[in-house]
Design a protein around this motif. Structure first.
Motif, short mmCIF file in Angstrom:
data_model
loop_
_atom_site.label_atom_id
_atom_site.label_comp_id
_atom_site.label_asym_id
_atom_site.label_seq_id
_atom_site.Cartn_x
_atom_site.Cartn_y
_atom_site.Cartn_z
N HIS A 92 -3.80 1.51 -19.42
CA HIS A 92 -4.16 1.68 -18.02
C HIS A 92 -3.17 0.89 -17.17
CE1 HIS A 92 -5.83 -2.42 -17.77
NE2 HIS A 92 -6.30 -2.19 -18.99
N LEU A 93 -3.17 1.18 -15.88
CA LEU A 93 -2.21 0.51 -14.99
C LEU A 93 -2.63 -0.93 -14.72
CD1 LEU A 93 -1.37 3.37 -12.47
CD2 LEU A 93 0.04 2.49 -14.34
N ASP A 107 -14.89 -7.56 -16.70
CA ASP A 107 -13.54 -7.03 -16.80
C ASP A 107 -12.93 -6.82 -15.42
OD1 ASP A 107 -11.24 -6.11 -17.98
OD2 ASP A 107 -12.00 -4.11 -18.42
N TYR A 108 -12.90 -7.90 -14.63
CA TYR A 108 -12.31 -7.88 -13.30
C TYR A 108 -11.51 -9.16 -13.09
CZ TYR A 108 -16.14 -4.54 -12.61
OH TYR A 108 -17.02 -3.50 -12.74
N ASP A 109 -10.51 -9.07 -12.21
CA ASP A 109 -9.71 -10.24 -11.86
C ASP A 109 -10.31 -10.96 -10.66
OD1 ASP A 109 -7.51 -10.35 -13.69
OD2 ASP A 109 -6.68 -8.56 -12.74
N VAL A 110 -10.46 -12.26 -10.77
CA VAL A 110 -10.85 -13.11 -9.65
C VAL A 110 -9.92 -14.32 -9.65
CG1 VAL A 110 -12.66 -14.51 -8.60
CG2 VAL A 110 -13.27 -12.38 -9.78
N PRO A 111 -9.11 -14.50 -8.64
CA PRO A 111 -8.91 -13.55 -7.54
C PRO A 111 -8.03 -12.39 -7.96
CG PRO A 111 -7.44 -15.41 -7.28
CD PRO A 111 -8.28 -15.72 -8.48
N PRO A 112 -8.02 -11.28 -7.18
CA PRO A 112 -7.12 -10.17 -7.50
C PRO A 112 -5.66 -10.60 -7.37
CG PRO A 112 -8.78 -9.53 -5.87
CD PRO A 112 -8.83 -11.02 -5.98
N PHE A 113 -4.78 -9.83 -7.99
CA PHE A 113 -3.35 -10.12 -7.87
C PHE A 113 -2.92 -10.06 -6.41
CE2 PHE A 113 1.02 -8.46 -7.59
CZ PHE A 113 1.70 -9.50 -8.20
N LYS A 151 -12.93 1.42 -9.89
CA LYS A 151 -12.59 1.87 -11.24
C LYS A 151 -11.09 2.01 -11.41
CE LYS A 151 -13.72 5.39 -14.68
NZ LYS A 151 -14.51 6.63 -14.95
N ASN A 152 -10.41 2.55 -10.40
CA ASN A 152 -8.95 2.71 -10.46
C ASN A 152 -8.32 1.67 -9.54
OD1 ASN A 152 -6.32 3.54 -10.73
ND2 ASN A 152 -6.71 5.67 -10.20
N GLU A 153 -8.26 0.44 -10.01
CA GLU A 153 -7.80 -0.65 -9.15
C GLU A 153 -6.32 -0.55 -8.81
OE1 GLU A 153 -7.63 -4.55 -11.08
OE2 GLU A 153 -8.11 -3.54 -12.96
N ALA A 154 -5.54 0.19 -9.61
CA ALA A 154 -4.11 0.32 -9.33
C ALA A 154 -3.86 1.08 -8.04
CB ALA A 154 -3.41 1.01 -10.49
N LEU A 155 -4.79 1.94 -7.64
CA LEU A 155 -4.64 2.71 -6.41
C LEU A 155 -5.53 2.19 -5.29
CD1 LEU A 155 -4.52 6.34 -7.88
CD2 LEU A 155 -2.61 4.87 -7.22
N SER A 156 -6.18 1.08 -5.51
CA SER A 156 -7.16 0.58 -4.55
C SER A 156 -6.76 -0.79 -4.01
CB SER A 156 -8.53 0.47 -5.24
OG SER A 156 -9.44 -0.25 -4.43
N THR A 157 -7.08 -1.01 -2.75
CA THR A 157 -7.00 -2.35 -2.16
C THR A 157 -8.38 -2.79 -1.68
OG1 THR A 157 -6.47 -1.44 0.03
CG2 THR A 157 -4.61 -2.01 -1.42
N ASN A 158 -9.44 -2.17 -2.25
CA ASN A 158 -10.80 -2.42 -1.79
C ASN A 158 -11.34 -3.74 -2.32
OD1 ASN A 158 -13.29 -2.08 -0.59
ND2 ASN A 158 -14.07 -0.70 -2.18
N ASN A 159 -10.70 -4.83 -1.92
CA ASN A 159 -11.20 -6.16 -2.27
C ASN A 159 -12.43 -6.47 -1.44
OD1 ASN A 159 -8.89 -6.53 -3.93
ND2 ASN A 159 -7.72 -7.24 -2.16
#
Length: 305
Positions: A181-182, A215-221, A246-254
């Motif tokens: 996955h990305l 399975d999430y990053d805190v904080p996001p990159f 679900k598709n975090e590579a295409l999302s900025t929905n922090n």
């Protein structure tokens, strides 16, 4: 007093620059550049009397920099080395209870860990001992805790498991990376199945508590954004940023979440906005949270509000 016309100032500066260049004894060389010490991360003490900052000295022979912490009076005077070792020391943060203690990151025992020292830099002691090292950290307002980020394997239930998996990967002869996955790599570093999680630990040391399992990053990159988590003024909860799309590579929905320092289920508080909500900061009375927000999801260059 006669004023120089504004339109003539750029021309005057240009002439001055060429004159200075013509008077130089030799061209600027690579060795000149790396001999310049880099200064960063200035932190004013709570009483306003001192400024601590990081100095990075580059060694051409070693092909790396060596960071140490220096200090200078705000009233002026000579700067002096404050905290140093044979490894890197940086990211100094004054304790919130006046200027009695300082915390900083150091690689003197391997991966970056939080250390606490007296206000004069003496008697440093290690607070954390996490396998993948500490990324960012902050003091709690009462000075009794730290919140910090570190990489973990999300399938692991504790840091002992993380240490074992990290050691196995380091000792394995197979160095190939399988990505399905990305967001499998940021710049020059592969994620290798790891996530960044948010932990809390007593400022006296002890066992860290993972506040953001999953399975999430805190904080996001991010690319050098301000710290994306904060203690409430009463130090009972933390507001943090996380992207659960679900598709975090295409999302900025922090979104912003609230979680007790004792752990438990986190509460999402900015779910209505599909753009990025990040870098929360509590008001002094704890009634409000200020944060930066973007409206358009997937558009990293959207204007922050």
């Amino acid at each position: 007093m006669r004023r120089v016309p504004v339109l003539l100032l750029p021309l005057a500066l240009l002439v001055f620059a060429f004159t200075a260049l013509a008077q130089a004894k030799r061209p600027l060389a690579f060795d000149d550049l790396i001999s310049v010490k880099r200064v960063a991360d200035a932190q004013i003490s709570p009483d306003g009397s001192r400024i601590a900052y990081v100095v990075n000295a580059i060694s051409k022979d070693a092909n790396r920099g060596k960071r140490s912490i220096w200090i200078v009076p705000t009233a002026g005077g000579a700067a002096q080395e404050f905290i140093t070792s044979n490894k890197n020391d940086d990211t100094l943060r004054w304790s919130p209870d006046g200027s009695r203690r300082v915390a900083f990151l150091s690689t003197r025992d391997g991966a970056p860990q939080i250390f606490v020292a007296n206000a004069d830099g003496a008697n440093p002691r290690k607070v954390t001992d996490v396998p993948e090292g500490v990324g960012e950290f902050i003091w709690s307002p009462d000075g009794k805790m730290f919140a910090f980020s570190t990489d973990v394997y999300p399938e692991c239930k504790d840091l002992k498991c993380v240490a074992e998996k990290s050691a196995a990967a380091e000792n394995s002869k197979v160095k190939a990376v399988i990505a399905d996955h990305l967001l499998f790599r940021h710049w020059t570093e592969f994620k290798r199945g790891k996530r960044s999680h948010l932990f809390v630990i007593s400022s006296e040391g002890g066992e860290p508590k993972d506040l953001t399992p999953g399975d999430y990053d805190v904080p996001p990159f991010s690319l050098g954004d301000p710290t994306a988590f904060a203690f409430s003024p009463d130090a009972r909860e933390i507001c943090f940023t996380r992207n659960t799309d679900k598709n975090e590579a295409l999302s900025t929905n922090n979104d912003l979440f609230l979680v007790s320092v004792n752990g438990g289920e986190a509460k999402r508080i900015t779910g209505e906005n599909k753009g990025s909500d990040s870098t929360p900061r509590y008001s002094p009375d704890g009634k409000y949270i200020a944060y930066r927000s973007q409206v358009r999801n997937g558009y990293e260059s959207d204007r922050f509000r």
